[in-house]
Scaffold this motif. Sequence first.
Motif, PDB file in Angstrom:
ATOM      1  N   MET A   1      33.611  47.088  43.285  1.00  0.00           N
ATOM      2  CA  MET A   1      34.516  46.135  43.912  1.00  0.00           C
ATOM      3  C   MET A   1      33.962  44.720  43.755  1.00  0.00           C
ATOM      4  N   SER A   2      34.866  43.707  43.664  1.00  0.00           N
ATOM      5  CA  SER A   2      34.451  42.324  43.478  1.00  0.00           C
ATOM      6  C   SER A   2      33.682  41.810  44.690  1.00  0.00           C
ATOM      7  N   TYR A  28      36.814  38.322  45.188  1.00  0.00           N
ATOM      8  CA  TYR A  28      37.852  38.694  46.132  1.00  0.00           C
ATOM      9  C   TYR A  28      37.790  37.674  47.256  1.00  0.00           C
ATOM     10  N   ARG A 168      41.867  41.557  36.155  1.00  0.00           N
ATOM     11  CA  ARG A 168      40.792  42.479  36.565  1.00  0.00           C
ATOM     12  C   ARG A 168      40.312  43.303  35.382  1.00  0.00           C
ATOM     13  N   SER A 172      36.474  43.263  32.829  1.00  0.00           N
ATOM     14  CA  SER A 172      35.680  44.451  32.489  1.00  0.00           C
ATOM     15  C   SER A 172      36.107  45.013  31.137  1.00  0.00           C
ATOM     16  N   VAL A 177      37.773  50.936  34.335  1.00  0.00           N
ATOM     17  CA  VAL A 177      37.882  50.476  35.715  1.00  0.00           C
ATOM     18  C   VAL A 177      38.644  51.565  36.473  1.00  0.00           C
ATOM     19  N   THR A 178      38.038  52.098  37.505  1.00  0.00           N
ATOM     20  CA  THR A 178      38.630  53.242  38.197  1.00  0.00           C
ATOM     21  C   THR A 178      39.892  52.839  38.947  1.00  0.00           C
ATOM     22  N   ARG A 180      40.545  53.392  42.031  1.00  0.00           N
ATOM     23  CA  ARG A 180      40.191  52.815  43.331  1.00  0.00           C
ATOM     24  C   ARG A 180      39.757  51.351  43.197  1.00  0.00           C
ATOM     25  N   GLN A 181      38.983  51.051  42.157  1.00  0.00           N
ATOM     26  CA  GLN A 181      38.546  49.675  41.953  1.00  0.00           C
ATOM     27  C   GLN A 181      39.738  48.751  41.721  1.00  0.00           C
ATOM     28  N   ALA A 184      41.836  48.363  44.962  1.00  0.00           N
ATOM     29  CA  ALA A 184      41.147  47.556  45.963  1.00  0.00           C
ATOM     30  C   ALA A 184      41.125  46.085  45.568  1.00  0.00           C
ATOM     31  N   ASP A 185      40.842  45.798  44.305  1.00  0.00           N
ATOM     32  CA  ASP A 185      40.696  44.416  43.874  1.00  0.00           C
ATOM     33  C   ASP A 185      42.024  43.691  43.727  1.00  0.00           C
ATOM     34  N   THR A 192      43.921  51.908  48.338  1.00  0.00           N
ATOM     35  CA  THR A 192      43.185  52.652  47.319  1.00  0.00           C
ATOM     36  C   THR A 192      43.768  54.035  46.996  1.00  0.00           C
TER      37      THR A 192
END
Length: 234
Positions: A1-2, A28, A168, A172, A177-178, A180-181, A184-185, A192
Amino acid sequence: MSLCVLLVEDDRELRATLSEALRVEGYYVLAAASLADARALLANAGANGGVHIVLLDLGLPDGDGESLLVALRQGRGIPVIVISARETEDPKIRLLDAGADDYLVKPFPLGELLARMRVALRHRGTATERAVTRYTQGDLLIDLRAHRVQRGGEDVHLTPTEFKLLARLVRSAGQVVTHRQLLADVWGAEFTEHTHYLRLYMGQLRAKLEADAADPRRLLTEPGLGYRLVESED
Protein backbone atom coordinates in the motif's frame (compact mmCIF):
# COMPACT_ATOMS: atom_id res chain seq x y z
CA MET A 1 0.00 0.00 0.00
CA SER A 2 1.15 3.59 -0.72
CA LEU A 3 2.68 5.73 2.00
CA CYS A 4 -0.01 7.85 3.62
CA VAL A 5 0.33 11.64 3.92
CA LEU A 6 -1.89 13.71 6.21
CA LEU A 7 -2.09 17.18 4.67
CA VAL A 8 -3.44 19.79 7.10
CA GLU A 9 -4.09 22.99 5.16
CA ASP A 10 -7.10 25.33 5.31
CA ASP A 11 -6.48 27.02 1.94
CA ARG A 12 -8.80 25.09 -0.35
CA GLU A 13 -6.90 25.78 -3.57
CA LEU A 14 -3.50 24.91 -2.12
CA ARG A 15 -4.93 21.83 -0.41
CA ALA A 16 -6.37 20.58 -3.71
CA THR A 17 -3.18 21.35 -5.66
CA LEU A 18 -0.90 19.63 -3.16
CA SER A 19 -3.23 16.65 -2.78
CA GLU A 20 -3.28 16.00 -6.51
CA ALA A 21 0.50 16.48 -6.85
CA LEU A 22 1.19 14.06 -3.98
CA ARG A 23 -1.16 11.45 -5.44
CA VAL A 24 0.69 11.66 -8.77
CA GLU A 25 3.90 10.97 -6.84
CA GLY A 26 2.38 7.78 -5.44
CA TYR A 27 1.25 8.91 -1.99
CA TYR A 28 -2.12 8.17 -0.46
CA VAL A 29 -3.42 11.53 0.76
CA LEU A 30 -5.71 12.39 3.65
CA ALA A 31 -6.60 16.08 3.52
CA ALA A 32 -7.82 18.13 6.48
CA ALA A 33 -8.91 21.77 6.60
CA SER A 34 -8.87 22.10 10.40
CA LEU A 35 -7.37 20.68 13.58
CA ALA A 36 -10.59 18.79 14.30
CA ASP A 37 -10.54 17.16 10.85
CA ALA A 38 -6.85 16.26 11.27
CA ARG A 39 -7.41 14.62 14.66
CA ALA A 40 -10.34 12.60 13.32
CA LEU A 41 -8.33 11.42 10.31
CA LEU A 42 -5.38 10.45 12.50
CA ALA A 43 -7.66 8.44 14.78
CA ASN A 44 -9.34 6.60 11.91
CA ALA A 45 -6.14 6.02 9.93
CA GLY A 46 -4.71 3.81 12.66
CA ALA A 47 -6.95 0.94 11.63
CA ASN A 48 -5.75 1.16 8.00
CA GLY A 49 -1.98 1.20 8.42
CA GLY A 50 -1.67 4.68 9.87
CA VAL A 51 -0.25 7.97 8.64
CA HIS A 52 3.42 7.97 7.58
CA ILE A 53 4.05 11.72 7.40
CA VAL A 54 2.20 14.96 8.23
CA LEU A 55 2.34 18.24 6.30
CA LEU A 56 1.12 20.83 8.77
CA ASP A 57 -0.05 24.40 8.23
CA LEU A 58 -0.07 26.65 11.30
CA GLY A 59 -2.92 29.13 10.86
CA LEU A 60 -5.99 26.92 10.98
CA PRO A 61 -9.60 28.04 11.57
CA ASP A 62 -9.94 26.25 14.93
CA GLY A 63 -6.48 26.85 16.36
CA ASP A 64 -2.75 26.83 15.69
CA GLY A 65 -1.14 23.81 14.06
CA GLU A 66 1.54 23.90 16.72
CA SER A 67 -0.89 22.24 19.15
CA LEU A 68 -1.19 19.26 16.81
CA LEU A 69 2.60 19.04 16.54
CA VAL A 70 2.85 18.86 20.34
CA ALA A 71 0.20 16.11 20.43
CA LEU A 72 1.97 14.14 17.69
CA ARG A 73 5.22 14.25 19.64
CA GLN A 74 3.55 12.66 22.66
CA GLY A 75 3.89 9.00 21.80
CA ARG A 76 3.98 9.06 17.99
CA GLY A 77 6.98 8.82 15.71
CA ILE A 78 5.34 10.34 12.64
CA PRO A 79 7.56 12.87 10.84
CA VAL A 80 6.04 16.34 10.61
CA ILE A 81 6.94 19.03 8.08
CA VAL A 82 5.52 22.45 8.86
CA ILE A 83 4.33 24.41 5.80
CA SER A 84 3.66 28.03 6.70
CA ALA A 85 3.67 31.59 5.41
CA ARG A 86 5.40 32.72 8.62
CA GLU A 87 8.92 33.69 7.60
CA THR A 88 10.41 35.02 10.83
CA GLU A 89 13.12 33.01 12.55
CA ASP A 90 11.55 32.63 16.00
CA PRO A 91 8.58 30.41 14.99
CA LYS A 92 10.89 28.19 12.94
CA ILE A 93 13.27 27.65 15.84
CA ARG A 94 10.44 27.07 18.31
CA LEU A 95 8.69 24.52 16.09
CA LEU A 96 11.90 22.67 15.23
CA ASP A 97 12.71 22.53 18.95
CA ALA A 98 9.16 21.25 19.57
CA GLY A 99 9.82 18.30 17.28
CA ALA A 100 9.08 19.35 13.71
CA ASP A 101 11.31 17.52 11.26
CA ASP A 102 11.43 20.43 8.84
CA TYR A 103 9.93 23.85 8.10
CA LEU A 104 9.02 25.16 4.64
CA VAL A 105 7.93 28.73 3.96
CA LYS A 106 5.15 29.24 1.41
CA PRO A 107 5.32 29.44 -1.51
CA PHE A 108 7.73 26.59 -2.12
CA PRO A 109 8.64 24.44 -5.15
CA LEU A 110 6.92 21.06 -5.20
CA GLY A 111 10.23 19.33 -5.91
CA GLU A 112 11.72 20.76 -2.73
CA LEU A 113 8.76 19.58 -0.67
CA LEU A 114 9.03 16.07 -2.12
CA ALA A 115 12.77 15.94 -1.45
CA ARG A 116 12.31 17.05 2.15
CA MET A 117 9.56 14.49 2.63
CA ARG A 118 11.87 11.73 1.42
CA VAL A 119 14.59 12.89 3.82
CA ALA A 120 12.19 13.04 6.77
CA LEU A 121 10.83 9.58 6.01
CA ARG A 122 14.31 8.09 5.64
CA HIS A 123 15.35 9.58 8.99
CA ARG A 124 12.43 7.68 10.56
CA GLY A 125 13.44 4.44 8.85
CA THR A 126 10.86 4.48 6.05
CA ALA A 127 12.30 3.58 2.66
CA THR A 128 11.28 5.81 -0.23
CA GLU A 129 11.97 5.90 -3.94
CA ARG A 130 11.37 8.52 -6.60
CA ALA A 131 8.01 7.86 -8.20
CA VAL A 132 7.74 6.66 -11.80
CA THR A 133 5.61 9.29 -13.53
CA ARG A 134 6.30 8.71 -17.25
CA TYR A 135 5.60 5.55 -19.24
CA THR A 136 5.97 4.66 -22.92
CA GLN A 137 5.18 1.41 -24.69
CA GLY A 138 4.75 1.31 -28.45
CA ASP A 139 2.37 4.12 -29.42
CA LEU A 140 1.21 4.64 -25.82
CA LEU A 141 2.49 7.57 -23.76
CA ILE A 142 1.43 8.20 -20.16
CA ASP A 143 2.67 11.33 -18.37
CA LEU A 144 1.29 11.40 -14.85
CA ARG A 145 2.64 14.85 -13.95
CA ALA A 146 1.06 16.38 -17.07
CA HIS A 147 -2.08 14.25 -16.51
CA ARG A 148 -1.86 13.18 -20.16
CA VAL A 149 -2.43 9.87 -21.90
CA GLN A 150 -1.80 9.59 -25.64
CA ARG A 151 -2.17 6.69 -28.03
CA GLY A 152 -0.82 7.07 -31.55
CA GLY A 153 -0.24 10.76 -30.87
CA GLU A 154 -3.89 11.37 -30.00
CA ASP A 155 -5.09 12.32 -26.52
CA VAL A 156 -7.08 9.63 -24.72
CA HIS A 157 -9.78 10.82 -22.34
CA LEU A 158 -9.90 8.92 -19.05
CA THR A 159 -12.29 9.36 -16.16
CA PRO A 160 -10.68 10.36 -12.82
CA THR A 161 -10.99 6.79 -11.52
CA GLU A 162 -9.58 5.28 -14.71
CA PHE A 163 -6.61 7.65 -14.47
CA LYS A 164 -5.98 6.81 -10.79
CA LEU A 165 -6.03 3.08 -11.58
CA LEU A 166 -3.71 3.49 -14.55
CA ALA A 167 -1.36 5.72 -12.51
CA ARG A 168 -1.10 3.06 -9.81
CA LEU A 169 -0.13 0.48 -12.43
CA VAL A 170 2.37 2.86 -14.04
CA ARG A 171 4.17 3.30 -10.72
CA SER A 172 4.69 -0.48 -10.60
CA ALA A 173 5.15 -1.10 -14.34
CA GLY A 174 6.46 -4.59 -14.99
CA GLN A 175 5.31 -5.84 -11.57
CA VAL A 176 2.13 -7.54 -10.42
CA VAL A 177 -0.11 -5.31 -8.32
CA THR A 178 -2.55 -7.36 -6.28
CA HIS A 179 -6.28 -6.86 -6.26
CA ARG A 180 -6.16 -5.68 -2.66
CA GLN A 181 -3.37 -3.18 -3.34
CA LEU A 182 -5.21 -1.67 -6.29
CA LEU A 183 -8.52 -1.44 -4.49
CA ALA A 184 -6.95 0.09 -1.37
CA ASP A 185 -4.86 2.63 -3.26
CA VAL A 186 -7.52 3.69 -5.77
CA TRP A 187 -10.78 3.35 -3.84
CA GLY A 188 -9.70 3.09 -0.20
CA ALA A 189 -8.98 0.41 2.38
CA GLU A 190 -12.68 -0.25 2.95
CA PHE A 191 -13.10 -1.44 -0.67
CA THR A 192 -10.52 -4.25 -0.71
CA GLU A 193 -13.17 -6.94 -1.29
CA HIS A 194 -14.90 -5.16 -4.19
CA THR A 195 -13.04 -6.92 -7.00
CA HIS A 196 -15.88 -6.26 -9.43
CA TYR A 197 -14.74 -2.62 -9.49
CA LEU A 198 -11.42 -3.74 -10.94
CA ARG A 199 -13.00 -5.93 -13.61
CA LEU A 200 -15.22 -3.05 -14.72
CA TYR A 201 -12.51 -0.38 -14.84
CA MET A 202 -9.84 -2.61 -16.32
CA GLY A 203 -12.28 -3.44 -19.10
CA GLN A 204 -12.79 0.27 -19.74
CA LEU A 205 -9.03 0.96 -19.77
CA ARG A 206 -8.37 -1.89 -22.16
CA ALA A 207 -11.04 -0.60 -24.52
CA LYS A 208 -9.21 2.73 -24.66
CA LEU A 209 -5.57 1.61 -24.57
CA GLU A 210 -5.36 -1.80 -26.25
CA ALA A 211 -5.48 -2.56 -29.97
CA ASP A 212 -7.75 -5.49 -29.09
CA ALA A 213 -9.42 -5.29 -25.68
CA ALA A 214 -10.24 -9.01 -25.84
CA ASP A 215 -6.55 -9.86 -26.31
CA PRO A 216 -4.67 -7.35 -24.10
CA ARG A 217 -0.93 -6.94 -24.58
CA ARG A 218 -0.32 -4.09 -22.14
CA LEU A 219 -2.78 -4.40 -19.26
CA LEU A 220 -2.34 -8.02 -18.28
CA THR A 221 -4.30 -10.18 -15.86
CA GLU A 222 -2.33 -12.31 -13.43
CA PRO A 223 -4.93 -14.99 -12.54
CA GLY A 224 -5.74 -15.12 -8.85
CA LEU A 225 -3.28 -12.31 -8.06
CA GLY A 226 -3.99 -9.00 -9.74
CA TYR A 227 -2.91 -7.01 -12.79
CA ARG A 228 0.36 -5.98 -14.42
CA LEU A 229 1.19 -3.18 -16.83
CA VAL A 230 3.98 -4.40 -19.11
CA GLU A 231 7.35 -2.78 -18.56
CA SER A 232 7.97 0.68 -19.99
CA GLU A 233 10.33 1.17 -22.93
CA ASP A 234 11.83 4.30 -21.30
